[in-house]
Design a protein around this motif. Structure first.
Motif, PDB file in Angstrom:
ATOM      1  N   THR A  40     -31.430 -29.278   4.604  1.00 13.60           N
ATOM      2  CA  THR A  40     -32.608 -28.955   3.786  1.00 13.60           C
ATOM      3  C   THR A  40     -33.842 -29.694   4.279  1.00 13.60           C
ATOM      4  O   THR A  40     -34.920 -29.105   4.423  1.00 13.60           O
ATOM      5  N   VAL A  41     -33.689 -30.983   4.537  1.00 13.13           N
ATOM      6  CA  VAL A  41     -34.827 -31.785   5.018  1.00 13.13           C
ATOM      7  C   VAL A  41     -35.298 -31.281   6.377  1.00 13.13           C
ATOM      8  O   VAL A  41     -36.502 -31.103   6.607  1.00 13.13           O
ATOM      9  N   LEU A  42     -34.359 -31.038   7.281  1.00 14.54           N
ATOM     10  CA  LEU A  42     -34.743 -30.574   8.615  1.00 14.54           C
ATOM     11  C   LEU A  42     -35.373 -29.188   8.565  1.00 14.54           C
ATOM     12  O   LEU A  42     -36.294 -28.886   9.338  1.00 14.54           O
ATOM     13  N   SER A  43     -34.922 -28.336   7.635  1.00 13.87           N
ATOM     14  CA  SER A  43     -35.481 -26.986   7.510  1.00 13.87           C
ATOM     15  C   SER A  43     -36.932 -26.997   7.052  1.00 13.87           C
ATOM     16  O   SER A  43     -37.662 -26.036   7.273  1.00 13.87           O
ATOM     17  N   ALA A  44     -37.325 -28.081   6.387  1.00 14.38           N
ATOM     18  CA  ALA A  44     -38.729 -28.199   5.978  1.00 14.38           C
ATOM     19  C   ALA A  44     -39.631 -28.493   7.170  1.00 14.38           C
ATOM     20  O   ALA A  44     -40.839 -28.246   7.114  1.00 14.38           O
ATOM     21  N   LEU A  45     -39.061 -28.999   8.265  1.00 11.92           N
ATOM     22  CA  LEU A  45     -39.852 -29.425   9.415  1.00 11.92           C
ATOM     23  C   LEU A  45     -39.804 -28.441  10.571  1.00 11.92           C
ATOM     24  O   LEU A  45     -40.599 -28.547  11.499  1.00 11.92           O
ATOM     25  N   MET A  46     -38.842 -27.516  10.546  1.00 13.08           N
ATOM     26  CA  MET A  46     -38.690 -26.573  11.649  1.00 13.08           C
ATOM     27  C   MET A  46     -38.128 -25.269  11.090  1.00 13.08           C
ATOM     28  O   MET A  46     -37.850 -25.174   9.892  1.00 13.08           O
ATOM     29  N   LYS A  47     -37.948 -24.269  11.932  1.00  8.40           N
ATOM     30  CA  LYS A  47     -37.375 -23.004  11.475  1.00  8.40           C
ATOM     31  C   LYS A  47     -35.991 -23.245  10.890  1.00  8.40           C
ATOM     32  O   LYS A  47     -35.163 -23.923  11.486  1.00  8.40           O
ATOM     33  N   ASN A  48     -35.754 -22.686   9.692  1.00  7.64           N
ATOM     34  CA  ASN A  48     -34.498 -23.009   9.004  1.00  7.64           C
ATOM     35  C   ASN A  48     -33.255 -22.553   9.769  1.00  7.64           C
ATOM     36  O   ASN A  48     -32.215 -23.193   9.712  1.00  7.64           O
ATOM     37  N   ILE A  49     -33.346 -21.445  10.501  1.00  6.00           N
ATOM     38  CA  ILE A  49     -32.191 -20.992  11.279  1.00  6.00           C
ATOM     39  C   ILE A  49     -31.866 -22.006  12.377  1.00  6.00           C
ATOM     40  O   ILE A  49     -30.697 -22.267  12.683  1.00  6.00           O
ATOM     41  N   GLY A  50     -32.897 -22.621  12.963  1.00  6.33           N
ATOM     42  CA  GLY A  50     -32.681 -23.649  13.979  1.00  6.33           C
ATOM     43  C   GLY A  50     -32.050 -24.901  13.393  1.00  6.33           C
ATOM     44  O   GLY A  50     -31.170 -25.513  13.999  1.00  6.33           O
ATOM     45  N   ALA A  51     -32.505 -25.291  12.196  1.00  5.63           N
ATOM     46  CA  ALA A  51     -31.942 -26.470  11.537  1.00  5.63           C
ATOM     47  C   ALA A  51     -30.464 -26.269  11.227  1.00  5.63           C
ATOM     48  O   ALA A  51     -29.636 -27.160  11.444  1.00  5.63           O
ATOM     49  N   LEU A  52     -30.115 -25.093  10.724  1.00  2.00           N
ATOM     50  CA  LEU A  52     -28.723 -24.816  10.403  1.00  2.00           C
ATOM     51  C   LEU A  52     -27.866 -24.786  11.669  1.00  2.00           C
ATOM     52  O   LEU A  52     -26.731 -25.281  11.682  1.00  2.00           O
ATOM     53  N   ALA A  53     -28.407 -24.218  12.742  1.00  2.00           N
ATOM     54  CA  ALA A  53     -27.659 -24.156  14.006  1.00  2.00           C
ATOM     55  C   ALA A  53     -27.361 -25.550  14.543  1.00  2.00           C
ATOM     56  O   ALA A  53     -26.317 -25.767  15.172  1.00  2.00           O
ATOM     57  N   ILE A  54     -28.249 -26.512  14.312  1.00  2.00           N
ATOM     58  CA  ILE A  54     -28.022 -27.887  14.757  1.00  2.00           C
ATOM     59  C   ILE A  54     -26.867 -28.518  13.985  1.00  2.00           C
ATOM     60  O   ILE A  54     -26.001 -29.191  14.549  1.00  2.00           O
ATOM     61  N   PHE A  55     -26.844 -28.291  12.667  1.00  2.00           N
ATOM     62  CA  PHE A  55     -25.852 -28.939  11.816  1.00  2.00           C
ATOM     63  C   PHE A  55     -24.504 -28.231  11.811  1.00  2.00           C
ATOM     64  O   PHE A  55     -23.491 -28.841  11.449  1.00  2.00           O
ATOM     65  N   LEU A  56     -24.463 -26.952  12.171  1.00  4.16           N
ATOM     66  CA  LEU A  56     -23.234 -26.174  12.047  1.00  4.16           C
ATOM     67  C   LEU A  56     -22.056 -26.773  12.814  1.00  4.16           C
ATOM     68  O   LEU A  56     -20.978 -26.999  12.232  1.00  4.16           O
TER      69      LEU A  56
END
Length: 593
Positions: free
Chosen positions: A103-119
């Motif tokens: 959630t925090v990372l999605s506020a700073l970058m595209k949410n699909i990219g943030a989820l791909a990092i954490f997946l």
């Protein structure tokens, strides 16, 4: 009664909607067809046909994708998760921590990219802790959606709604105009998801990824401890602990190449060479974190090439290959073929020899580095079969802090009004490549061309909805319903309509269509457009009911082993929470009158 132009534009959008739902054709092709049809019918003037391709929305989205890819190559986030893992002693704690991180990372970058990092991190955490992966992934996907609400660049609907506001008032939404409402929704969603994951079925099993389906086995590689490495003076056990035991030091070479089988208590010194064995991704992380020098990397022809011209390939040695039965030094791989041997994997066997002394067998998998332009020809000459790129990054330099610094600087420039969003993010994307965080090829691969084509084609079509008076016509119909409701009820109606459309349209397409309609509805009701535009952004970004309305939901479908009907179990109560919180918060931050 609707005019002919209005009927034509509604028909084009209706057919496009039907094609989106049918899903027989790719959504970018459907958008292209919609633009061609609008041009043929005359509802989009010829001079406006391609203005979408030059729209700053397309530039912002493309730049954000490049920056997101750069952050994805940083190992800092992965290390933070690994350090926090010992304190995550329950499934609820793991869900809360991983969802909050996304959630925090999605506020700073595209949410699909943030989820791909954490997946991939979440999948590893699930395996190590014996937690059902299905309990982690859907909450993380939903967290990425609500996190994207906090800033302008978190999700495409925010950018598109900002564009509509600029057309109406001459002033777009600023970077953090979404934050007050977005933070309230994100906080409520995180609180619910920390406990609501229990609503998900417990028996779902994730599908293996392509990399897991083709299990290469552990790689053996050589790495040298250089001066200045944080591992100098540390023990072998500390080095292996840095990789969480997933990398084993098979041998240690020192004193002119003398070989030892080190115990965990052996202390490392600058100049030591280690023979390491383990997963290539963890090997890449360890080399970067411990500042080791991978044997053979960036030597020979690759040494003098720009970073983007150095290729890495994993290849299977075929039975008829000239490599079989010989070592890399005997074959003079570097001199004869321009290739550096970085690692060798052999199923069912631990390799303890030095890399250049390993006698290669048929079926071995080699990690090879060399000039990208001649790699295919060299593999053909050696009769080796290249594998699909798994993105190990072995032998490539990695810059962990720089992409985060670039993102922070960009957010600051935009937040303080020094630069507009488009040039700031475009400049950051260029610097991401210029500073070597991504190669030019990686930057092009990060840009999601289909979504950019979708945006560029639907922008003039959606503008036609407004220019033909179609938006006013729909707004009039909604106004009749909303007129029977209080102002807050009309706001909730817009959120619900946007949420209902998003599973069938792309969320960006829904924003393009709904934003001008919502603005006209506000005018008809004698209210300000800003709160209604905010309502559209929230409704378009919050599809929790299906796996098809947003890429984040689709991304976790296979790895989580979910079924189509699983999403509403967690998504329906979350949707109600979002509508309630948004309806209460928007009028406080953005007065209706």
């Amino acid at each position: 009664m609707p005019t002919l132009d209005q009927l034509l534009v509604f028909s084009i959008l209706g057919i496009a909607l039907a094609l989106f739902v049918w899903d027989r054709f790719r959504y970018d092709l459907v958008a292209l067809l919609a633009l061609v049809a609008a041009l043929a019918c005359g509802v989009v003037p010829v001079q406006d046909a391609f203005k979408g391709f030059s729209d700053q929305v397309v530039v912002i989205v493309a730049s954000a994708l490049v920056i997101s890819a750069g952050i994805g190559k940083s190992g800092l986030i992965g290390r933070a998760v690994r350090h926090a893992e010992p304190w995550l002693t329950s499934t609820g704690a793991r869900v809360a921590a991983l969802t909050a991180g996304v959630t925090v990372l999605s506020a700073l970058m595209k949410n699909i990219g943030a989820l791909a990092i954490f997946l991939p991190m979440a999948v590893q955490v699930a395996r190590r802790s014996d937690t059902p992966v299905a309990a982690l992934l859907m909450p993380m996907a939903f967290g990425s959606l609500v996190g994207g609400l906090v800033t302008l660049v978190g999700t495409s609907p925010n950018i598109l709604v900002s564009r509509v506001r600029q057309e109406i008032t001459g002033e777009p939404f600023a970077m953090f105009d979404f934050a007050p409402v977005g933070l309230a929704i994100a906080a409520a969603a995180l609180l619910f998801l920390a406990f609501g994951w229990r609503l998900l079925p417990r028996d779902r099993q994730g599908q293996p990824s392509a990399a897991e389906a083709f299990e290469v086995g552990p790689y053996m590689s050589e790495a040298r401890v250089p001066e200045g490495s944080p591992m100098a003076g540390k023990t072998v056990a500390e080095l292996e602990a840095l990789a969480e035991g997933e990398i084993v030091a098979v041998a240690l070479l020192r004193e002119g190449g003398r070989r030892y089988a080190p115990s965990g208590a052996w202390r490392l010194f600058a100049g030591d060479t280690l023979i390491l064995q383990g997963d290539p991704h963890r090997l890449t992380d360890l080399v970067a974190e411990a500042k080791l020098e991978l044997a053979g990397a960036n030597q020979g022809p690759a040494k003098d090439l720009p970073t983007e011209e150095v290729g890495l390939v994993e290849a299977v040695v075929m039975p008829e290959s000239a490599l079989v039965g010989r070592t890399a030094s005997e074959l003079r791989l570097r001199e004869a073929h321009g290739l550096n041997l970085l690692a060798v994997a052999r199923r069912g066997e631990r390799i303890g020899a030095r890399l250049r002394q390993v006698r290669i067998r048929a079926g071995d998998v080699l990690a090879l580095q060399g000039p990208a332009g001649s790699m295919t020809e060299a593999l053909r000459a050696l009769e080796c079969l290249p594998l699909v790129d798994r993105g190990t990054g072995l032998g490539q330099k990695r810059r962990d802090i720089l992409p985060l610094v670039l993102l922070a600087a960009t957010m600051a420039l935009v937040g303080f009004g020094i630069l507009p969003v488009a040039p700031a993010f475009f400049g950051a994307a260029v610097l991401t490549v210029l500073c070597g965080v991504l190669t030019l090829q990686e930057a092009y691969e990060a840009i999601d061309a289909p979504i950019l084509v979708l945006l560029a084609c639907l922008i003039p079509v959606s503008d036609a909805v407004a220019s033909t008076g179609g938006a006013q016509l729909i707004a009039g119909g909604l106004a009749q319903v909303a007129g029977q409701l209080p102002a807050a009820g009309a706001l909730a109606l817009v959120i619900v309509v946007a949420m209902a459309l998003t599973p069938f349209l792309n969320n960006a397409a829904t924003a393009l269509i709904m934003a001008p309609i919502a603005a006209d509805l506000a005018v008809r009701l004698g209210l300000k457009p800003d709160p209604f535009l905010m309502a559209v952004a929230i409704g378009c970004a919050c599809d929790f009911l299906t796996p098809i309305g947003h890429q984040c939901n689709t991304l976790v479908l296979g790895p989580g082993g979910y079924r189509f009907g699983d999403y509403w179990r967690l998504g329906l109560p979350l949707s109600v929470i979002v509508v309630v919180v948004a309806t209460l918060m928007i009028p406080i931050v953005w007065p209706l009158r």
